[in-house]
Design a protein around this motif. Sequence first.
Motif, PDB file in Angstrom:
ATOM      1  N   ALA A  12       0.890  -1.171   0.101  1.00 57.68           N
ATOM      2  CA  ALA A  12      -0.120   0.097   0.171  1.00 57.68           C
ATOM      3  C   ALA A  12       0.795   1.276   0.108  1.00 57.68           C
ATOM      4  CB  ALA A  12      -1.007  -0.031   1.141  1.00 57.68           C
ATOM      5  N   ALA A  13       1.978   1.286   0.840  1.00 56.40           N
ATOM      6  CA  ALA A  13       2.904   2.569   0.881  1.00 56.40           C
ATOM      7  C   ALA A  13       3.569   2.780  -0.501  1.00 56.40           C
ATOM      8  CB  ALA A  13       3.987   2.375   1.786  1.00 56.40           C
ATOM      9  N   TYR A  16       1.037   3.964  -2.746  1.00 58.62           N
ATOM     10  CA  TYR A  16       0.568   5.470  -2.500  1.00 58.62           C
ATOM     11  C   TYR A  16       1.871   6.521  -2.566  1.00 58.62           C
ATOM     12  CZ  TYR A  16      -1.292   9.349   0.286  1.00 58.62           C
ATOM     13  OH  TYR A  16      -1.796  10.584   0.816  1.00 58.62           O
ATOM     14  N   TRP A  17       2.989   5.919  -2.214  1.00 56.54           N
ATOM     15  CA  TRP A  17       4.074   7.022  -2.447  1.00 56.54           C
ATOM     16  C   TRP A  17       4.937   6.923  -3.878  1.00 56.54           C
ATOM     17  CZ3 TRP A  17       3.590  10.864   0.667  1.00 56.54           C
ATOM     18  CH2 TRP A  17       3.027  10.541   1.888  1.00 56.54           C
ATOM     19  N   GLN A  30      -6.091   7.865  -4.571  1.00 59.46           N
ATOM     20  CA  GLN A  30      -5.051   7.581  -3.942  1.00 59.46           C
ATOM     21  C   GLN A  30      -5.411   6.287  -2.984  1.00 59.46           C
ATOM     22  OE1 GLN A  30      -3.829  11.403  -2.212  1.00 59.46           O
ATOM     23  NE2 GLN A  30      -3.106  12.095  -4.206  1.00 59.46           N
ATOM     24  N   ALA A  34      -3.945   2.488  -3.135  1.00 54.77           N
ATOM     25  CA  ALA A  34      -3.123   1.895  -2.195  1.00 54.77           C
ATOM     26  C   ALA A  34      -4.058   0.434  -1.664  1.00 54.77           C
ATOM     27  CB  ALA A  34      -3.029   2.922  -1.066  1.00 54.77           C
TER      28      ALA A  34
END
Length: 124
Positions: A12-13, A16-17, A30, A34
């Motif tokens: 997920a990170a 997302y990032w 977003q 994620a």
Amino acid sequence: MNQITKEAIEAAADAYWGRDVLHGSTALDQMRIALEAALPFLPIAVEGKVKALEWVEGAPGTYTEIAESPFGHYSVWEINGTACWSPWKAGSGSIVDGGLAGAKAAAQSDYQTRILSALDAGGE
């Protein structure tokens, strides 16, 4: 309570990032990206219920009703007040109380047990 795995959090990170989230996308977009990235790493949560077997008349001239399943078919029948059920290719039936309704309930229970035993909720 199920725990979120380290792999799910990292996926997920990363989504997302990382490059998966486009500039100008909404917070909901977003979050969706994620969460979708984390899904393959989350334990199975069983909600709802196993579908009921759908019974149809068996072959003409028999006392049988049949329900199809991914494992083959189930049969139920009642002759002279004795009700039985049988999974596909079991050879012989099991006598049950409660007439055809009892036989269908026993077949449904067997079907549910087979479905649920194949699931892994991530427990030990």
